[in-house]
Design a protein around this motif. Structure first.
Motif, PDB file in Angstrom:
ATOM      1  N   GLN A 448      -1.949   4.818   2.110  1.00 56.21           N
ATOM      2  CA  GLN A 448      -2.625   5.013   3.390  1.00 56.21           C
ATOM      3  C   GLN A 448      -4.069   4.551   3.322  1.00 56.21           C
ATOM      4  OE1 GLN A 448      -2.248   9.070   4.591  1.00 56.21           O
ATOM      5  NE2 GLN A 448      -0.411   8.683   5.782  1.00 56.21           N
ATOM      6  N   TRP A 451      -4.603   0.539   3.436  1.00 56.74           N
ATOM      7  CA  TRP A 451      -3.983  -0.348   4.427  1.00 56.74           C
ATOM      8  C   TRP A 451      -4.898  -1.475   4.895  1.00 56.74           C
ATOM      9  CZ3 TRP A 451      -5.896  -1.183   9.205  1.00 56.74           C
ATOM     10  CH2 TRP A 451      -6.758  -0.215   9.748  1.00 56.74           C
ATOM     11  N   TRP A 454      -4.354  -4.263   2.379  1.00 55.33           N
ATOM     12  CA  TRP A 454      -3.083  -4.988   2.547  1.00 55.33           C
ATOM     13  C   TRP A 454      -3.126  -5.874   3.784  1.00 55.33           C
ATOM     14  CZ3 TRP A 454      -1.396  -4.449  -1.950  1.00 55.33           C
ATOM     15  CH2 TRP A 454      -1.344  -3.239  -2.611  1.00 55.33           C
ATOM     16  N   LEU A 455      -3.697  -5.317   4.857  1.00 60.71           N
ATOM     17  CA  LEU A 455      -3.761  -6.079   6.103  1.00 60.71           C
ATOM     18  C   LEU A 455      -4.558  -7.367   5.903  1.00 60.71           C
ATOM     19  CD1 LEU A 455      -2.956  -5.862   9.091  1.00 60.71           C
ATOM     20  CD2 LEU A 455      -5.227  -4.967   9.535  1.00 60.71           C
TER      21      LEU A 455
END
Lengths: 644, 644
Positions: A448, A451, A454-455
């Protein structure tokens, strides 16, 4: 089990043997001769009976061997009794495979058992265990030898032997199904393959005996066997590519081989038979999968349950300490009573299925490889050009191929089980159980929190792909061109740090995929786990390559067909269905439908080619050519005799 | 360090910064503008200065860009400012590599640092860390751009910038060499590559400036640059194999290229230059090895020492429990105070050497691969035939190649370190220390007890080899034949159980060798870790293959030579040393020594081929052919003009 006698004393061992409902019955095993069936007083009864049994077997096989010697003297076949004609396909494949299965299962029992030989007391086990490695093949030798002798008496002896073995083993296991070794039913379960193979033998030998009385198969088998007498004198196929091409250029004499329609050779040529050696290796490999999976199941599952039962609280504390479980939760679902056992069994089933699938894939790939090599496409199979002829190394590899395949299947299953068990436990404890219990563990928090990272990576990869497609690649009607070079360089420079992070993920993926691929394909010998430039350093692939060389050089279907033709030419009265007239018929069938421009020349060419081909591949025939095949012209004429 | 400010308060951070002997001096860092040099009051001083610095840089680069646009309008070069011409070899390779080294080292600092951007406060770090991934390339952009503009002013700006950066970084580290992060000198050590690269830049720019005043290199560089203007309009090399063969058949026009002796192209054609992109990737990979090794050293060695100091007694008890150490020994030598540290450092050194060796090997293999592909030998490089033309995937892979190489070097070093450390610790504790202390551990006992087993296996293998050589292989004068088949079958059958055990050892070896091979070659992108049939599923190899396609299609030396020839034809007055007379001379040099049979026809053929070749690969030239190159015959005559 003698081990347990010595450890616990006879009374306790008897109790162990009679743990089942048969406690009231006396131990009946000593009434059955030999075969490691335990009497109440163990070895003293067993040893002489086993020796006696062995002497009978050896005497019988010597008797059979003498008959064989006589028979072979008549027909020129080397007289040494052979247990299985691995290269020659005519054998009873199922029967040979069953005996090898018995042999391997005995080896499994032997390795884990502490009482290797039935006739030796419990002293100095390790030496006798090594001796047992040679004893068992000799012990089961008559079972396979009776089939290769090809006579009614031998079939009868085979029937008696297999029945005897089978009954004794079944009796023993029914009488005493439990043993105190590892798991009480482990011994029985590990004997199941032996019993099944013996049942197969007990059915096969009577079938052979009955068939020998009907007399249908006899002549044909003999005929095919003689091919190998010639084949043995023939030289290995030197250059199958050239030969087969010549063969095909001469208007496909494969049609010519229709005269072989009654023999297994025809099936061998058209339907393609997997070599016996490979059948054996796959059979023993499947048995190895069974034995290893059984051992993994009965040896580890109770341990897991004991560990789980004893350490539930400790594990919870450990998990809380590592932050995997929030400390406020009751943590009962985390150490769900059966989750680790379920993971273990699931991964074991998956491993068995995967290994069996890989073994099947080996069969398919071997078929393709053999076909390619028969057609001379060496580079389709090997990375570099190989000469397909026997060598010392090739023979050694051929000898050990089936054993290697079996051992690799065992090890592959073990490796897969370790990897998949760790993965499945990790997946269960890090994903499934937290999802079920609804608690956010450490891993979920990391995901979480990261993110945006990763994005960013995903966006960067997408942007690069879009830019490459729409900006840097000019969609020329003829061909694609690189364009906007300077923008390409700027984007490359600016995205360098992000690409390094993408590269780290790609590297992790490289590690995972290469590890998984190697683990899953470990049991396949026909692919190398190393890079193609060093692939022969892989012992498995090295063995397979050399095995393939021997197979191709020694059992080329074209060579077999020629052997048969030569046999027929030497003996035109031959067996029914393979007369010289059939050869004529085959040659007629071979003729093209419309009249060729120069028929005589064509026939002459073909005759000469046949002669040259035969002599080229059989220099040993050159010496006796003037006597057997009077002269070249005559031979050519004989083959392409006057056509109606 | 801002992190530590917030954590510990300014006074403690100051103390941490001034741990060295300079405690009495006031903190001088705030007097230096920007660059993350910390003043006593941290961020509030830093942010506006950095913004100011950035604005100056951007303004300067915009100014330079406008000059560039003007300049490029004069000469037809696309006006977009490019940081590095990765495909075009004329750039200052060392300079570009240094900037990429700075960029990568900044990324390393960024990932571990908790204060990613110099101008942002310590809130919401993760978003700013992501932004910093784009900020740093933009920040160092002027350093690389000043070199590609190729003007004295830009060189001067480059000098000033690099000196400024260099002085600030050195000042910062001299002023405050210690930091409380991981290890007190870690920050300084991790900045060493940045400082070295900046020193290189500080020397390179003055050298460029001086050279621009002497004026020797200027015209040549411009000339070579224009090649790429043409090359950019040219189509990718479609089929290098055919083209190069044609080239060679026409009595080697490579000799013709001797007219290029003054340009870097000649070196490119004969001496072979490694592409700039690969130089970059190797440079950053070596820096990655340094950074990862440094981190592994300073982060883990103190931990090992702490663990060892605290757990000496526990480890001894554990080892005794596992039977590795006899309980009666005092066990002091077993947990020798430095053995694990020595193991760790030795394996780290070994890993670094191995990774660097593999990177060098990458260079060698890349050179071979490029040479093979230039000659059209696609199947020497790839397992399957590839079309060497740009595609979307190829461009994306080309863009990320250097980053992937760097990331893979990091990961490869990590994996190797884990494996080698475990192996060396195991080897030390199981072999060396027991040998030193003279105690027989569990492992030695196992080996001693099992010697008959090993002996059996060795004897079995030797017997099989001897039998294969002397019994089963007939040493025919012409070729080797298989003989004694039935004995071969019997031996195969009898040795099956022993061969299974040999196979288990071979399987273990297969596992070890494939694991080691993959770990050692992990950092090499030019080999696949998967089997050859699925090798493109390896992300590293996939990237390399596509990268190679772009390199070969876009920078083929023959294409470059043709571009130069075309430029000279279009503008015969050209630069000195590349006159049309030189073309004539080159053609004369190209003539064979002895008179050819039909010289006129040969010349005509060659002229036509040249024309066809040029037009085939440059369909865009077809439109302007009538104007620039008046007509085919004239062109052909022009190229192969009257010979004295």
């Amino acid at each position: 089990m003698d081990f347990y006698f010595s450890q616990r004393g006879p009374s306790e061992a008897l109790r162990a043997c009679n743990l089942s409902a048969q406690v009231e019955a006396p131990v009946p095993a000593s009434t059955i001769a030999g075969f490691r069936v335990l009497g109440g007083d163990g070895v003293s009864v067993e040893a002489p009976i086993t020796w006696q049994h062995l002497a009978v077997l050896v005497g019988l096989s010597l008797l059979v061997k003498r008959r064989r010697l006589h028979w072979s003297c008549w027909n020129g076949v080397p007289g040494l009794l052979s247990p299985a004609n691995f290269l020659e396909e005519e054998g009873n494949r199922g029967l040979v495979a069953a005996v090898f299965g018995i042999l391997f299962s005995s080896l499994c029992v032997l390795v884990l058992d502490r009482d290797p030989l039935p006739l030796i007391a419990r002293s100095s086990q390790k030496y006798w265990k090594i001796l047992a490695l040679l004893y068992y093949p000799a012990f089961y030798y008559p079972l396979i030898a009776c089939a290769t002798v090809r006579h009614r008496v031998s079939y009868l002896v085979g029937c008696l032997l297999s029945w005897c073995h089978c009954v004794v083993h079944i009796w023993q296991k029914v009488d005493c199904p439990q043993s105190p070794k590892i798991y009480r039913y482990y011994s029985t379960l590990s004997y199941i393959p032996i019993i099944l193979c013996l049942v197969l033998l007990s059915l096969w030998y009577p079938a052979l005996l009955i068939r020998s009385f009907t007399g249908q198969e006899e002549t044909l088998d003999k005929e095919v066997m003689k091919i190998h007498g010639v084949a043995q004198g023939m030289v290995a196929w030197e250059n199958p590519s050239m030969d087969l091409q010549c063969f095909q250029e001469l208007s496909c004499p494969a049609a010519h081989l229709s005269l072989l329609s009654d023999t297994p050779l025809r099936f061998c040529l058209t339907g393609f038979r997997i070599p016996l050696k490979l059948v054996l290796s796959i059979t023993t490999a499947v048995l190895a999968v069974y034995q290893v999976a059984l051992l993994l199941l009965v040896a580890v599952v109770p341990t897991i349950q004991i560990v789980r039962a004893g350490m539930t609280k400790d594990i919870v504390i450990l998990l809380v300490q590592f932050g995997l479980v929030p400390s406020e939760s009751p943590a009962v679902p985390v150490v769900s009573p059966h989750s680790s056992t379920v993971c273990y069994i699931c991964s074991l089933v998956l491993c068995c299925l995967l290994t069996c699938a890989m073994l099947l894939r080996t069969l398919v790939m071997h078929r393709n490889n053999l076909k390619a090599l028969y057609q001379g496409a060496v580079l389709d199979v090997f990375y570099k050009a190989h000469i397909l002829r026997p060598s010392r190394q090739a023979i050694v590899c051929w000898m050990s191929f089936a054993a290697f395949q079996t051992a690799f299947a065992c090890l592959g299953l073990l490796i897969q089980q370790v990897i998949f068990f760790i993965c499945s436990v990790g997946f269960t404890f890090l994903f499934i159980i937290p999802l079920q219990s609804g608690t956010n563990t450490y891993l979920f928090k990391i995901i979480q929190n990261m993110w945006p990272f990763w994005l960013t990576l995903v966006v960067a990869v997408i942007v690069q792909n879009l830019a490459a497609h729409y900006q840097f690649l000019e969609q020329h009607p003829l061909r694609k061109e690189l364009t906007n070079r300077r923008a390409l360089y700027i984007v490359t420079y600016l995205l360098f740090p992000i690409n390094v992070l993408v590269g780290v993920l790609a590297g992790v993926w490289r590690m995972v995929i290469s590890g998984l691929y190697n683990a899953v394909h470990f049991s396949q010998l026909d692919i190398s786990l190393l890079n193609r430039s060093v692939e022969t350093f892989d012992p498995g692939y090295h063995t397979y390559c050399h095995y393939l060389k021997i197979e191709v050089s020694q059992s080329h279907p074209v060579m077999k067909a020629f052997c048969l033709l030569l046999l027929q030419l030497a003996r035109p009265e031959g067996p029914p269905g393979l007369q010289a007239s059939n050869v004529e018929e085959g040659i007629q069938l071979m003729q093209p439908k419309k009249a060729p421009p120069s028929r005589a020349r064509f026939k002459q060419t073909r005759a000469r080619w046949w002669l040259a081909y035969t002599l080229l591949n059989n220099p040993s025939l050159t010496a006796c050519r003037k006597t057997a095949l009077s002269d070249p012209t005559a031979n050519g004429t004989q083959l392409s005799s006057p056509k109606p």
